[in-house]
Design a protein around this motif. Sequence first.
Motif, PDB file in Angstrom:
ATOM      1  N   ARG A   1      -3.821  21.038  34.900  1.00  0.00           N
ATOM      2  CA  ARG A   1      -5.001  20.609  35.669  1.00  0.00           C
ATOM      3  C   ARG A   1      -6.110  21.649  35.600  1.00  0.00           C
ATOM      4  NH1 ARG A   1      -0.704  18.619  38.759  1.00  0.00           N
ATOM      5  NH2 ARG A   1      -0.549  20.535  39.979  1.00  0.00           N
ATOM      6  N   HIS A   2      -5.765  22.925  35.663  1.00  0.00           N
ATOM      7  CA  HIS A   2      -6.780  23.973  35.645  1.00  0.00           C
ATOM      8  C   HIS A   2      -7.492  24.023  34.296  1.00  0.00           C
ATOM      9  CE1 HIS A   2      -8.804  27.547  37.001  1.00  0.00           C
ATOM     10  NE2 HIS A   2      -8.343  28.264  35.994  1.00  0.00           N
TER      11      HIS A   2
ATOM     12  N   LEU B   1     -11.438  23.119  33.523  1.00  0.00           N
ATOM     13  CA  LEU B   1     -12.345  24.070  32.883  1.00  0.00           C
ATOM     14  C   LEU B   1     -13.071  23.414  31.707  1.00  0.00           C
ATOM     15  CD1 LEU B   1     -10.126  27.286  32.873  1.00  0.00           C
ATOM     16  CD2 LEU B   1     -12.153  26.879  34.277  1.00  0.00           C
ATOM     17  N   VAL B   2     -12.322  22.674  30.902  1.00  0.00           N
ATOM     18  CA  VAL B   2     -12.944  21.979  29.771  1.00  0.00           C
ATOM     19  C   VAL B   2     -13.957  20.958  30.277  1.00  0.00           C
ATOM     20  CG1 VAL B   2     -12.499  20.422  27.830  1.00  0.00           C
ATOM     21  CG2 VAL B   2     -10.972  22.372  28.233  1.00  0.00           C
ATOM     22  N   GLY B   3     -13.600  20.234  31.332  1.00  0.00           N
ATOM     23  CA  GLY B   3     -14.498  19.214  31.866  1.00  0.00           C
ATOM     24  C   GLY B   3     -15.772  19.769  32.476  1.00  0.00           C
ATOM     25  N   ALA B   4     -15.766  21.055  32.878  1.00  0.00           N
ATOM     26  CA  ALA B   4     -16.923  21.635  33.568  1.00  0.00           C
ATOM     27  C   ALA B   4     -17.721  22.598  32.704  1.00  0.00           C
ATOM     28  CB  ALA B   4     -16.455  22.357  34.836  1.00  0.00           C
ATOM     29  N   HIS B   5     -17.323  22.813  31.448  1.00  0.00           N
ATOM     30  CA  HIS B   5     -17.931  23.909  30.690  1.00  0.00           C
ATOM     31  C   HIS B   5     -19.392  23.655  30.297  1.00  0.00           C
ATOM     32  CE1 HIS B   5     -17.127  21.566  26.991  1.00  0.00           C
ATOM     33  NE2 HIS B   5     -18.010  22.356  26.404  1.00  0.00           N
ATOM     34  N   MET B   6     -19.859  22.421  30.451  1.00  0.00           N
ATOM     35  CA  MET B   6     -21.254  22.112  30.116  1.00  0.00           C
ATOM     36  C   MET B   6     -22.183  22.122  31.330  1.00  0.00           C
ATOM     37  SD  MET B   6     -21.613  21.730  26.875  1.00  0.00           S
ATOM     38  CE  MET B   6     -23.150  20.813  26.736  1.00  0.00           C
ATOM     39  N   VAL B   7     -21.661  22.466  32.492  1.00  0.00           N
ATOM     40  CA  VAL B   7     -22.493  22.498  33.698  1.00  0.00           C
ATOM     41  C   VAL B   7     -23.606  23.536  33.535  1.00  0.00           C
ATOM     42  CG1 VAL B   7     -22.486  23.050  36.153  1.00  0.00           C
ATOM     43  CG2 VAL B   7     -20.605  21.740  35.181  1.00  0.00           C
TER      44      VAL B   7
ATOM     45  N   PRO C   1     -13.312  32.809  38.636  1.00  0.00           N
ATOM     46  CA  PRO C   1     -14.343  33.066  37.621  1.00  0.00           C
ATOM     47  C   PRO C   1     -14.004  32.531  36.227  1.00  0.00           C
ATOM     48  CG  PRO C   1     -13.001  35.007  37.871  1.00  0.00           C
ATOM     49  CD  PRO C   1     -12.457  33.991  38.848  1.00  0.00           C
ATOM     50  N   ASP C   2     -12.874  31.813  36.102  1.00  0.00           N
ATOM     51  CA  ASP C   2     -12.436  31.376  34.768  1.00  0.00           C
ATOM     52  C   ASP C   2     -13.488  30.531  34.062  1.00  0.00           C
ATOM     53  OD1 ASP C   2     -10.118  32.715  35.252  1.00  0.00           O
ATOM     54  OD2 ASP C   2      -8.816  30.954  35.318  1.00  0.00           O
ATOM     55  N   LEU C   3     -14.176  29.671  34.823  1.00  0.00           N
ATOM     56  CA  LEU C   3     -15.182  28.816  34.194  1.00  0.00           C
ATOM     57  C   LEU C   3     -16.271  29.653  33.531  1.00  0.00           C
ATOM     58  CD1 LEU C   3     -16.434  26.091  33.596  1.00  0.00           C
ATOM     59  CD2 LEU C   3     -17.463  26.113  35.884  1.00  0.00           C
ATOM     60  N   LEU C   4     -16.683  30.725  34.166  1.00  0.00           N
ATOM     61  CA  LEU C   4     -17.704  31.584  33.573  1.00  0.00           C
ATOM     62  C   LEU C   4     -17.194  32.216  32.285  1.00  0.00           C
ATOM     63  CD1 LEU C   4     -19.050  33.409  36.752  1.00  0.00           C
ATOM     64  CD2 LEU C   4     -19.975  31.371  35.630  1.00  0.00           C
ATOM     65  N   ALA C   5     -15.920  32.561  32.243  1.00  0.00           N
ATOM     66  CA  ALA C   5     -15.350  33.160  31.035  1.00  0.00           C
ATOM     67  C   ALA C   5     -15.379  32.173  29.870  1.00  0.00           C
ATOM     68  CB  ALA C   5     -13.920  33.625  31.303  1.00  0.00           C
ATOM     69  N   VAL C   6     -15.028  30.904  30.140  1.00  0.00           N
ATOM     70  CA  VAL C   6     -15.072  29.881  29.088  1.00  0.00           C
ATOM     71  C   VAL C   6     -16.509  29.655  28.625  1.00  0.00           C
ATOM     72  CG1 VAL C   6     -14.670  27.444  28.564  1.00  0.00           C
ATOM     73  CG2 VAL C   6     -12.962  28.730  29.846  1.00  0.00           C
ATOM     74  N   MET C   7     -17.435  29.575  29.562  1.00  0.00           N
ATOM     75  CA  MET C   7     -18.832  29.323  29.218  1.00  0.00           C
ATOM     76  C   MET C   7     -19.411  30.473  28.393  1.00  0.00           C
ATOM     77  SD  MET C   7     -20.045  27.648  32.869  1.00  0.00           S
ATOM     78  CE  MET C   7     -21.706  27.172  32.357  1.00  0.00           C
ATOM     79  N   LEU C   8     -19.069  31.703  28.773  1.00  0.00           N
ATOM     80  CA  LEU C   8     -19.562  32.858  28.020  1.00  0.00           C
ATOM     81  C   LEU C   8     -18.960  32.886  26.616  1.00  0.00           C
ATOM     82  CD1 LEU C   8     -21.223  35.455  27.987  1.00  0.00           C
ATOM     83  CD2 LEU C   8     -19.211  36.649  28.920  1.00  0.00           C
ATOM     84  N   ALA C   9     -17.659  32.602  26.507  1.00  0.00           N
ATOM     85  CA  ALA C   9     -17.013  32.579  25.192  1.00  0.00           C
ATOM     86  C   ALA C   9     -17.634  31.498  24.309  1.00  0.00           C
ATOM     87  CB  ALA C   9     -15.511  32.340  25.353  1.00  0.00           C
TER      88      ALA C   9
ATOM     89  N   ALA D   1     -13.050  26.640  42.948  1.00  0.00           N
ATOM     90  CA  ALA D   1     -11.658  26.633  42.484  1.00  0.00           C
ATOM     91  C   ALA D   1     -11.536  27.013  41.012  1.00  0.00           C
ATOM     92  CB  ALA D   1     -11.043  25.257  42.719  1.00  0.00           C
ATOM     93  N   LEU D   2     -12.618  26.894  40.249  1.00  0.00           N
ATOM     94  CA  LEU D   2     -12.561  27.193  38.817  1.00  0.00           C
ATOM     95  C   LEU D   2     -13.069  28.597  38.489  1.00  0.00           C
ATOM     96  CD1 LEU D   2     -13.875  23.826  37.328  1.00  0.00           C
ATOM     97  CD2 LEU D   2     -11.508  24.562  37.652  1.00  0.00           C
TER      98      LEU D   2
END
Length: 436
Positions: A305-306, A310-316, A337-345, A334-335
Amino acid sequence: MAGMFRRRAALPPFPPGGVLVGGAARDWLRGVAAKDFDWMVPDPAGAARGLADALGGAAFELDAARGYWRVNAPGGTQHDLVPRPADVAEDLRRRDFTVNALGVLPGGQVLDVVGGQADLRSRRLRMVSRGNLRADPLRAWRAARFELTLGFRLEPETEAAVREVAADLATGALPMPAWERVRDEMHALLRSMDAARGVDRLEALGLLALTVPELREGLGVTQGGFHHLDVFAHGVEALHQLLARFPDAPVALRWAALLHDVGKPRTLVRDPDSGRASFHGHDKVGAAITAQVLTRLKLPGDEVRHASALVGAHMVPLPATEREARRFVHRRRALLPDLLAVMLADREAARGPMSSDASRRAYARGIERVLAALEAQPSAPPPLLRGEEIMALLGLTPGPRVGEATRALAEAAALGEVGTPEEARAFLRAWAGPAR
């Protein structure tokens, strides 16, 4: 060649009649400290209890039918003990690779029946036999993993055999290993700092098609714009960029970086005149594909789920103001700081014609705003009103409208617009409007 090996660590106490085998024997010969030790002993139960006493650990039975025991020792070391076969040399000849077909006796005497020491010195990964690889096809994945984590190279005949195993698995001529076992090999590979190269190696050996065929759909799918790589290579590069910045990233985050654009091939639309590609909705499609992939690989539900979220939110879009940053944190706490890491990568893996130092700096500023807002408010403010109070105030009965009011009030509190119950009531009256 012997100079390539580092000074060998002290061996642990040997159980009576014990032979140290497998990865611990290999690593001891390489001068690498081992954490997991595999022993063949005449009496696993007695040896386990004695080893536990000697090391200050705990012994327990792993498999009563086969007589397997384990000792968990201080410092995170683990010792597995199995019955010693009548012919130790023959047992070693049934192993996967020569560097794993080594045994060590008390005093450091080495049992080497297939030339494993020479392969260690040459940093060569060589199968013991083609039949051994085919007897357990998971060893094909293990070959890729050992190449990566040991820094060895498959010798040509072994590489050809691995490719044959992959081809026969694809046609059904060999049975697929259990997905749990494939998952464990994939995770051992993904936990390497060089995991991106490992994914490329899986593709070259024909193993990625058996593991994550969805990822391969991006091969040759060009993007343009911010991107200089096709969809597949961009995902691999995003994994590399993630690990360069966050080397301790958990495995679910690594999967999210690798799979963040996995929905693009299925949402691709090209303009018939300009040929420009668009991928509308690829984030949501990718989230569903990610869930399918990781469910197939038997990851725990919370990790599935996590990573999918993250994949579903990476274009925000990232916030341009401090207020927007507080809203970003509230809605996606809930996402983080992982979401920021995916977006930066994702952004750092894109160096196409539309990418520039200025655009990357602007992106970094957006991330900094979110991090500052998260630091200022690391957890959500406590509720100012209970659900019953909200219903009484607005004259509502249980239903979706109560949830809407609760969420609106929570966001107002997170943005600093309300801070007391009185302010919360005034906010909700204004929110409900004349209809109340």
